[in-house]
Enzyme design. Structure first.
Site, PDB file in Angstrom:
ATOM      1  N   LYS A 152      -4.311  10.152   5.700  1.00  0.00           N
ATOM      2  CA  LYS A 152      -3.993   9.293   6.846  1.00  0.00           C
ATOM      3  C   LYS A 152      -3.020  10.076   7.727  1.00  0.00           C
ATOM      4  O   LYS A 152      -1.830  10.159   7.436  1.00  0.00           O
ATOM      5  CB  LYS A 152      -3.344   7.978   6.391  1.00  0.00           C
ATOM      6  CG  LYS A 152      -4.160   7.193   5.340  1.00  0.00           C
ATOM      7  CD  LYS A 152      -3.735   7.512   3.958  1.00  0.00           C
ATOM      8  CE  LYS A 152      -4.192   6.517   2.918  1.00  0.00           C
ATOM      9  NZ  LYS A 152      -5.600   6.233   2.876  1.00  0.00           N
ATOM     10  N   HIS A 187       0.815  -1.211   0.000  1.00  0.00           N
ATOM     11  CA  HIS A 187       0.000   0.000   0.000  1.00  0.00           C
ATOM     12  C   HIS A 187       0.856   1.273   0.000  1.00  0.00           C
ATOM     13  O   HIS A 187       0.324   2.380   0.066  1.00  0.00           O
ATOM     14  CB  HIS A 187      -0.913  -0.020   1.238  1.00  0.00           C
ATOM     15  CG  HIS A 187      -2.088   0.882   1.152  1.00  0.00           C
ATOM     16  ND1 HIS A 187      -2.390   1.802   2.133  1.00  0.00           N
ATOM     17  CD2 HIS A 187      -3.046   1.022   0.202  1.00  0.00           C
ATOM     18  CE1 HIS A 187      -3.475   2.462   1.802  1.00  0.00           C
ATOM     19  NE2 HIS A 187      -3.904   2.012   0.641  1.00  0.00           N
ATOM     20  N   ASP A 217      16.749  10.789  -8.343  1.00  0.00           N
ATOM     21  CA  ASP A 217      18.193  11.007  -8.217  1.00  0.00           C
ATOM     22  C   ASP A 217      18.693  10.820  -6.786  1.00  0.00           C
ATOM     23  O   ASP A 217      19.777  11.298  -6.433  1.00  0.00           O
ATOM     24  CB  ASP A 217      18.580  12.405  -8.715  1.00  0.00           C
ATOM     25  CG  ASP A 217      18.438  12.535 -10.223  1.00  0.00           C
ATOM     26  OD1 ASP A 217      18.457  11.502 -10.917  1.00  0.00           O
ATOM     27  OD2 ASP A 217      18.301  13.684 -10.706  1.00  0.00           O
ATOM     28  N   ASP A 251      -0.833  16.475  20.563  1.00  0.00           N
ATOM     29  CA  ASP A 251      -0.359  17.610  21.362  1.00  0.00           C
ATOM     30  C   ASP A 251       0.344  18.674  20.522  1.00  0.00           C
ATOM     31  O   ASP A 251       1.161  19.445  21.046  1.00  0.00           O
ATOM     32  CB  ASP A 251       0.564  17.135  22.485  1.00  0.00           C
ATOM     33  CG  ASP A 251      -0.152  16.214  23.475  1.00  0.00           C
ATOM     34  OD1 ASP A 251      -1.378  16.355  23.620  1.00  0.00           O
ATOM     35  OD2 ASP A 251       0.515  15.356  24.080  1.00  0.00           O
ATOM     36  N   HIS A 257      -9.474  11.106   2.068  1.00  0.00           N
ATOM     37  CA  HIS A 257      -8.525  10.007   1.968  1.00  0.00           C
ATOM     38  C   HIS A 257      -7.217  10.195   2.745  1.00  0.00           C
ATOM     39  O   HIS A 257      -6.335   9.341   2.674  1.00  0.00           O
ATOM     40  CB  HIS A 257      -8.212   9.776   0.481  1.00  0.00           C
ATOM     41  CG  HIS A 257      -7.540   8.482   0.183  1.00  0.00           C
ATOM     42  ND1 HIS A 257      -6.227   8.390  -0.269  1.00  0.00           N
ATOM     43  CD2 HIS A 257      -7.985   7.200   0.262  1.00  0.00           C
ATOM     44  CE1 HIS A 257      -5.906   7.127  -0.463  1.00  0.00           C
ATOM     45  NE2 HIS A 257      -6.948   6.375  -0.148  1.00  0.00           N
ATOM     46  N   LYS A 284       3.334   4.390  -1.146  1.00  0.00           N
ATOM     47  CA  LYS A 284       3.468   5.301  -2.283  1.00  0.00           C
ATOM     48  C   LYS A 284       4.810   6.008  -2.132  1.00  0.00           C
ATOM     49  O   LYS A 284       5.011   6.787  -1.190  1.00  0.00           O
ATOM     50  CB  LYS A 284       2.354   6.343  -2.312  1.00  0.00           C
ATOM     51  CG  LYS A 284       0.958   5.776  -2.556  1.00  0.00           C
ATOM     52  CD  LYS A 284       0.260   5.378  -1.301  1.00  0.00           C
ATOM     53  CE  LYS A 284      -1.170   4.918  -1.610  1.00  0.00           C
ATOM     54  NZ  LYS A 284      -1.808   4.271  -0.445  1.00  0.00           N
TER      55      LYS A 284
END
Length: 483
Positions: free
Chosen positions: A403, A224, A231, A408, A401, A226
């Site tokens: 996450k 999952h 370089d 604090d 979408h 990404k």
């Protein structure tokens, strides 16, 4: 017919013995009780089908190791001396820095070898349009290598646009490697597009290819993550895949809200290490070359970051432990964003305990569902959370979408990990962990802006949920641990 009549009883007895073996296997796995019960129900009440599903997605491969080399092992192999230095350093200074911060650093260092880097610069993107424009600019400037790893890469407008750059760069001698998840990318990319990539010199591989004889049985374990590394000096990671819907919401949604990261500095080497491990695990060559880890350009910016990986065959479910640790140790405020919400008992209990102890806990999840079953199941957790004082919001301006978890206003984690059992236990995930009020300030401000597009769930609204809806949600809750 007589032969079939003779064979049929034997097949029944063979299947009966097979179910007994599966039952013993499930009981010996020592999984959480709710997971064990879910699998036993599937096997006994879905004859044959339940057994097949368990073999495909329920076997505890953590004991057997799914991939050849985990990123955590890569870090330990090539950064062993640095890891030891950091552990000794933490022991020496743990009493001089914030205790919650020290515990968090130690947790992910000891459980996933996530060394802490200090000289970094990050930019956050909260929608796809600006993200892809900046990424395309960086890709156009690539001189030596381009590494892309995505759960989903669609061959639509933005996919074609990025693909043209990849093909052109490959033809000019830039080494381009592209890695897709075998299940996530199923039917998302045309065969013609893949063929054109390969013909131009782009190396294309699948992580756990579902059509491969050896890895097809592992289709429940998805990559999952990404990651883009250019370089070895510029990298991207976060929640967005490549597809038009991340820009405009696509055909199903009016808009798409997400969070992604661009990073330069020392942390790029960690993301490069994750990609190279996943590449090797997907049948690519084992790359050990210092030129993939160049000295980072000076960023003149103090920003502590840890790159945290987790997967079904990791020694520890590090991201779940990280979430639990942050929530349980919060002193004033917990801000959570996740499109899906299917916590296990430990995370749910931590949220309730934190709220009951006086911490303000706020959770935003999508109010416009892309998958109905996870949305229904999420509702079964709300009653006790609302009683404990947790604030729950549904984002209704398109699909939601991101996450993200901020505690604090001082520690934050952003990445690919949803707050659900699948991300915690079954998928290969990657989050970046940030320390400091400066970097957290922007994330908190975005959270406040998102609240303006939300509908708050109150106990009165929840109690108006119809009996059929509650029953439906409860039925699907039984399979929540295996969703």
């Amino acid at each position: 017919m007589p032969i079939l009549n003779v064979i049929s009883p034997y097949l029944y007895y063979i299947y009966f013995l097979f179910v007994i073996v599966l039952t013993i296997t499930i009981l010996l796995d020592n999984k959480p009780p709710e997971v064990t019960v879910a699998w036993l129900l599937a096997i006994y009440f879905l004859p044959y089908v339940g057994a097949v599903i368990y073999l495909l997605s329920g076997v505890n491969w953590k004991r057997r190791k799914i991939v050849k080399q985990l990123p955590e092992v890569t870090f330990e192999t090539y950064l062993g001396s640095i890891l030891e230095q950091q552990r000794h350093f933490l022991e020496a200074v743990s009493r001089k820095i914030d205790n919650d911060m020290a515990k968090t650093v130690s947790l992910v260092l000891n459980s996933s070898n996530a060394i802490i880097t200090l000289d970094n610069h990050v930019d956050f993107f909260y929608e796809g349009g600006s993200l892809f424009e900046r990424m395309i600019e960086d890709l156009e400037g690539a001189a030596e290598t381009i590494h892309l790893e995505y759960f989903i890469y669609k061959s639509d407008r933005i996919g074609q646009r990025i693909g043209e750059i990849l093909k052109r760069k490959a033809r000019r001698g830039v080494k381009v490697r592209v890695l897709f998840d075998g299940v996530g990318n199923f039917r998302k990319m045309s065969w013609r597009f893949k063929r054109e990539l390969r013909e131009s010199g782009v190396e294309v591989r699948y992580f756990l290819d579902p059509f491969n004889v050896l890895t097809g049985r592992l289709l429940n374990y998805c990559n999952h993550r990404k990651i883009v590394v250019i370089d070895g000096k510029t990298a991207y990671t976060g929640g967005m895949n490549i597809g038009d819907e991340y820009i405009d919401g696509g055909k199903r949604f009016s808009s798409w809200r997400d969070t992604h990261i661009r990073v330069t500095g020392e942390s790029v080497a960690m993301l490069q290490g994750v990609f190279l491990s996943d590449w090797y695990n997907s049948g690519g060559e084992k790359i050990i070359d210092e030129r993939f880890f160049p000295e980072p350009d000076a960023v003149d910016n103090y920003l502590p970051i840890q790159v945290v990986c987790s997967g079904p065959d990791s020694n520890w479910y590090t991201l779940k432990k990280l979430y639990f640790n942050l929530i349980a140790n919060a002193n004033g405020e917990v801000l959570i964003q996740s499109p899906y919400f299917i916590p296990d008992e430990s995370i749910r209990s931590a949220l309730e305990a934190s709220s009951l102890s006086g911490v303000e806990v706020h959770l935003i999840m999508t109010g416009v569902a892309d998958k109905r079953v996870p949305f229904w199941v999420a509702h079964t957790y709300f009653e006790s959370l609302l009683k404990a004082g947790v604030n729950i919001y549904f984002y209704e301006k398109g699909f939601f979408h991101p996450k993200m978890l901020v505690v604090d206003g001082n520690i934050a984690t952003v990445g690919s990990c949803n707050m659900d059992v699948r991300s915690f236990h079954l998928d290969y995930e990657l989050n970046m962990l940030f320390y400091g009020e400066t970097v957290c300030k922007g994330l908190v401000e975005q959270f406040r802006r998102d609240l303006q597009e939300c509908r708050k769930l109150t106990p009165d609204i929840y109690n108006k949920l119809s009996f059929p809806a509650r029953l439906r949600n409860g039925v699907f809750r039984m399979i929540a641990p295996v969703l």
